[in-house]
Design an enzyme around this catalytic site. Structure first.
Site: not given
Length: 331
Positions: A151, A247
């Site tokens: 991240k 997703k």
């Protein structure tokens, strides 16, 4: 006519430590679990409303519960697709329908969907945004995982990339910038990612401000996440992105996720199947997209202090789809 009854509630699961991205941190995963019941048989699903897309837990729960009369009157998985837009609310109900259908048919969802799941699914493991040294240390602790997802999206990302690669010289790495890079620094950071051997950079620029991606050299493949939701708009990604993160909370469930995977293949867009921080009840349906994906990021339960009972089996970053008594399988 078979009557479908609905039950839905908000649930909370502690995160192991803290999960941090460019937009903030959290120590708890809050999800909505849905149950659909027909003739005493229960199917269940889970969703994670995301504030980035204007969703809240309370409003999503209200939307789900508002469908109770329509479900009781015969709304099914097919008509659900037009009853709600893509998003978290439809995802939980769609997945609950798949689970219910499999149980009523005495089979499993993979067979219903005509999918042959792999015997072993290797998933990324997420390293939260932190200082270069802290991320390098976390990467070292998880170097046994088959793929690490970093991240990023804050000042100092080039230093983070260099520190992590030095710490884990042999690990496969992908990056998620969560819309955190500036256009002025994009090419510099892509070169840094290339030099660090990064396989994929996810959503470097803000959705809606990513036209620059069509004008520059992709020294590392670039994946759309916040810029890619469902079938609508998928074609417009060609030329800007090389891959798309599918997703279920964005597509509105497994039904449209499978359609997105098929259309992405037609458009020569590679696929990552991803997730929110959530339980195996979210991962199990998402795992059925894994056969279409080059990268799998279904580590949600690994980030929790404890998963649901009877969840998926994870061993060193690999999922055994055969060990699953929670969703999508007749028992």
């Amino acid at each position: 006519m078979t009557t479908t009854s609905l039950r839905a509630e908000i649930e909370s699961f502690l995160i192991a430590g803290r999960f941090t991205i460019s937009r903030g941190s959290k120590t708890e995963a809050r999800v909505i679990r849905v149950e659909l019941q027909q003739d005493g048989i229960i199917g269940q699903g889970e969703c994670v409303p995301y504030s980035r897309y204007g969703e809240t837990l309370e409003a999503t729960l209200e939307t789900i519960l508002s469908l109770a009369p329509q479900l009781a009157s015969g709304l099914d998985r097919t008509t659900l697709q037009s009853a709600l837009p893509p998003g978290a609310a439809r995802n939980a109900i769609d997945c609950a329908f798949w689970d219910l259908e499999a149980k009523r048919a005495g089979t499993d969802v993979a067979k219903l969907a005509n999918i042959l799941p792999p015997a072993r699914i290797e998933t990324a493991y997420t390293i939260s945004l932190d200082t270069p040294d802290a991320m390098a240390e976390a990467a070292t602790r998880h170097a046994h995982m088959p793929l690490l997802k970093l991240k990023l999206g804050a000042p100092g990302d080039a230093d983070r990339l260099a520190a992590i690669r030095a710490a884990v010289p042999n690990s496969r790495l992908v990056v998620d910038a969560n819309e955190g890079w500036q256009p002025s620094e994009l090419q510099t950071l892509l070169r840094a990612a290339h030099n660090a051997g990064i396989e994929l950079v996810e959503q470097p620029l803000p959705a809606g401000n990513d036209a620059l991606l069509a004008e520059i050299e992709h020294t590392v493949p670039i994946c759309a996440d916040e810029s890619a939701h469902a079938l609508a708009g998928l074609d417009q990604l060609v030329g800007r992105y090389d891959a798309v993160n599918v997703k279920l909370d964005k597509t509105g469930g497994l039904t449209e996720a499978l359609a997105v995977a098929q259309r992405a293949k037609e458009l020569n867009l590679a696929i990552m199947v991803g997730c929110m921080v959530s339980t195996s009840l979210s991962m199990a349906p998402a795992s059925l997209v894994a056969p279409f994906a080059r990268w799998v990021d279904l580590d949600g339960p690994l980030l929790l202090a404890a998963d649901r009972p009877n969840g998926l089996a994870y061993t060193d970053g690999a999922i055994d789809p055969g060990v699953n008594r929670l969703w999508g399988r007749y028992a």
